[in-house]
Design a protein around this motif. Structure first.
Motif, short mmCIF file in Angstrom:
data_model
loop_
_atom_site.label_atom_id
_atom_site.label_comp_id
_atom_site.label_asym_id
_atom_site.label_seq_id
_atom_site.Cartn_x
_atom_site.Cartn_y
_atom_site.Cartn_z
N LEU A 63 -13.33 -23.09 41.77
CA LEU A 63 -13.05 -24.31 41.02
C LEU A 63 -14.10 -25.37 41.30
CD1 LEU A 63 -11.97 -26.77 42.98
CD2 LEU A 63 -9.83 -25.57 42.87
N TRP A 64 -14.14 -26.35 40.43
CA TRP A 64 -14.94 -27.56 40.64
C TRP A 64 -14.36 -28.64 39.75
CZ3 TRP A 64 -18.61 -29.17 36.68
CH2 TRP A 64 -18.70 -28.29 35.59
N SER A 65 -14.68 -29.88 40.04
CA SER A 65 -14.15 -30.94 39.18
C SER A 65 -15.30 -31.69 38.52
CB SER A 65 -13.24 -31.88 39.98
OG SER A 65 -13.93 -32.44 41.06
N LEU A 66 -15.07 -32.05 37.28
CA LEU A 66 -16.09 -32.68 36.45
C LEU A 66 -15.59 -34.05 36.00
CD1 LEU A 66 -18.73 -32.59 34.79
CD2 LEU A 66 -17.47 -31.37 33.02
N VAL A 75 -19.95 -30.28 26.44
CA VAL A 75 -20.50 -28.91 26.46
C VAL A 75 -19.64 -28.00 27.33
CG1 VAL A 75 -22.47 -27.50 27.19
CG2 VAL A 75 -22.86 -29.61 25.94
N PHE A 76 -19.20 -28.49 28.49
CA PHE A 76 -18.37 -27.64 29.35
C PHE A 76 -17.00 -27.36 28.72
CE2 PHE A 76 -21.40 -29.04 32.64
CZ PHE A 76 -21.72 -27.81 33.18
N ARG A 77 -16.57 -28.23 27.81
CA ARG A 77 -15.31 -27.96 27.10
C ARG A 77 -15.52 -26.98 25.96
NH1 ARG A 77 -12.18 -33.80 26.91
NH2 ARG A 77 -11.17 -33.59 28.94
N ALA A 78 -16.73 -26.96 25.40
CA ALA A 78 -17.00 -26.12 24.24
C ALA A 78 -17.45 -24.72 24.63
CB ALA A 78 -18.08 -26.77 23.38
N TYR A 136 -7.54 -28.27 34.24
CA TYR A 136 -6.39 -29.09 34.60
C TYR A 136 -6.82 -30.56 34.68
CZ TYR A 136 -4.67 -24.59 36.36
OH TYR A 136 -4.30 -23.27 36.49
N PRO A 137 -5.91 -31.48 34.31
CA PRO A 137 -6.24 -32.89 34.54
C PRO A 137 -6.27 -33.19 36.03
CG PRO A 137 -4.03 -32.66 33.53
CD PRO A 137 -4.59 -31.28 33.69
N GLY A 138 -7.21 -34.00 36.46
CA GLY A 138 -7.31 -34.35 37.88
C GLY A 138 -7.77 -35.79 38.01
N GLY A 139 -6.90 -36.73 37.60
CA GLY A 139 -7.28 -38.15 37.69
C GLY A 139 -8.44 -38.45 36.78
N ASP A 140 -9.52 -38.99 37.36
CA ASP A 140 -10.69 -39.30 36.52
C ASP A 140 -11.64 -38.10 36.41
OD1 ASP A 140 -11.72 -39.34 39.07
OD2 ASP A 140 -12.36 -41.44 39.03
N HIS A 141 -11.19 -36.93 36.84
CA HIS A 141 -11.96 -35.69 36.71
C HIS A 141 -11.14 -34.62 35.98
CE1 HIS A 141 -14.69 -37.55 39.51
NE2 HIS A 141 -15.45 -36.47 39.59
N ILE A 143 -10.37 -30.60 36.37
CA ILE A 143 -10.53 -29.50 37.32
C ILE A 143 -10.74 -28.22 36.51
CG2 ILE A 143 -9.42 -28.18 39.17
CD1 ILE A 143 -7.68 -30.81 39.61
N ILE A 144 -11.83 -27.55 36.79
CA ILE A 144 -12.20 -26.36 36.02
C ILE A 144 -12.12 -25.15 36.95
CG2 ILE A 144 -14.06 -25.24 34.73
CD1 ILE A 144 -15.03 -28.07 33.95
N VAL A 145 -11.37 -24.15 36.51
CA VAL A 145 -11.23 -22.92 37.30
C VAL A 145 -11.92 -21.79 36.54
CG1 VAL A 145 -9.61 -21.23 38.27
CG2 VAL A 145 -9.05 -23.68 38.32
N GLY A 146 -12.83 -21.11 37.23
CA GLY A 146 -13.57 -20.02 36.59
C GLY A 146 -13.37 -18.70 37.32
N ARG A 147 -13.42 -17.62 36.56
CA ARG A 147 -13.36 -16.29 37.15
C ARG A 147 -14.79 -15.77 37.29
NH1 ARG A 147 -9.49 -11.50 36.68
NH2 ARG A 147 -10.78 -9.86 37.56
N ILE A 148 -15.12 -15.35 38.50
CA ILE A 148 -16.49 -14.85 38.73
C ILE A 148 -16.64 -13.48 38.07
CG2 ILE A 148 -18.18 -14.18 40.47
CD1 ILE A 148 -16.71 -16.02 42.42
N VAL A 149 -17.74 -13.36 37.32
CA VAL A 149 -17.99 -12.11 36.60
C VAL A 149 -19.18 -11.38 37.21
CG1 VAL A 149 -18.63 -11.18 34.34
CG2 VAL A 149 -17.02 -13.09 34.49
N ARG A 150 -20.16 -12.16 37.69
CA ARG A 150 -21.36 -11.53 38.26
C ARG A 150 -21.91 -12.45 39.34
NH1 ARG A 150 -25.80 -9.62 33.93
NH2 ARG A 150 -26.42 -11.81 33.91
N THR A 151 -22.42 -11.86 40.41
CA THR A 151 -23.00 -12.67 41.49
C THR A 151 -24.35 -12.12 41.91
OG1 THR A 151 -22.06 -11.36 43.29
CG2 THR A 151 -20.73 -13.20 42.50
N GLU A 152 -25.15 -13.02 42.47
CA GLU A 152 -26.42 -12.63 43.05
C GLU A 152 -26.61 -13.52 44.27
OE1 GLU A 152 -29.58 -12.62 40.15
OE2 GLU A 152 -31.05 -12.83 41.76
N ALA A 153 -27.01 -12.94 45.41
CA ALA A 153 -27.14 -13.76 46.62
C ALA A 153 -28.38 -13.37 47.41
CB ALA A 153 -25.90 -13.59 47.49
N SER A 154 -28.89 -14.33 48.18
CA SER A 154 -30.06 -14.08 49.02
C SER A 154 -29.74 -14.57 50.43
CB SER A 154 -31.26 -14.86 48.48
OG SER A 154 -31.12 -16.22 48.84
N ASP A 155 -30.70 -14.43 51.33
CA ASP A 155 -30.51 -14.94 52.70
C ASP A 155 -31.13 -16.32 52.87
OD1 ASP A 155 -29.12 -12.74 53.57
OD2 ASP A 155 -30.96 -11.65 54.06
#
Ligand code: FMN
Length: 171
Positions: A63-66, A75-78, A136-141, A143-155
């Motif tokens: 999640l993160w809040s916008l 754009v994040f809503r569309a 979800y509504p979160g006051g003046d933000h 809250i956006i919940v996303g399902r991870i579909v693909r990841t890439e990571a480094s050290d």
């Protein structure tokens, strides 16, 4: 709290002014992400975010809040595809660039195209490509919940944020 378990300075929530509120929450160390998306009109958006966190392992949700006042909100809503770029220690300039409104934040920035066209920042320590599942509504933000579909990571070591300052992680 001091070593005796008592609070050095305490304030009732109702008395907390915005500056104190930010200062108290700034004690919580976070990583730094740039969350990106490509709108239906092909416009790319991205902003620096430290409200990012994990929610669930199964299914893999984050999640993160916008801020509702963010020009990127439309754009994040569309768009349901977003990329969470977890910045590396040497990407402080990108953290700053994406924390201010600008016409074309991506000019001169090395990116690859992710799912749904969301830009993946080259050099990030990890990229999580997500499909938005809930809002979800979160006051003046929002809250956006996303399902991870693909990841890439480094050290690559991460960039961290604490009390209004960017820094590097040491242990
Ligand atoms: C370290 C840091 C963390 C931030 N975290 C968030 C956040 O979690 N959510 C948010 O909406 N804005 C956050 N911001 C502010 C946005 O990056 C900033 O408002 C940006 O201009 C928004 O992009 P936009 O104006 O293109 O919509 C953060 C800024 C910084 C420097």
């Amino acid at each position: 709290m001091n070593a005796n378990g008592s609070s050095e300075r305490s304030q009732l929530l109702a008395d907390i002014d915005p500056a104190t509120y930010r200062s108290v929450l700034g004690r919580f160390v976070t990583g730094v992400t740039v969350i990106t998306a490509r709108g239906p009109d092909d416009r790319t958006v991205g902003l620096t975010v430290n409200s990012f966190n994990t929610v669930s392992l199964d299914p893999p949700l984050v999640l993160w809040s916008l801020a509702l006042k963010s020009p990127s909100l439309a754009v994040f809503r569309a768009q349901n595809w977003v990329a969470v770029n977890i910045l590396a220690h040497d990407q402080r300039d990108l953290a700053l660039r994406f924390s201010k409104p600008a016409e074309d934040k991506f000019r001169g920035v090395a990116v690859q195209e992710g799912l749904g066209g969301a830009p993946l920042l080259v050099g990030a320590t990890a990229c999580l490509e997500c499909r938005i599942r809930h809002r979800y509504p979160g006051g003046d933000h929002e809250i956006i919940v996303g399902r991870i579909v693909r990841t890439e990571a480094s050290d690559r070591p991460p960039l961290v944020f604490h009390r209004g300052q960017f820094g590097a992680f040491t242990c």
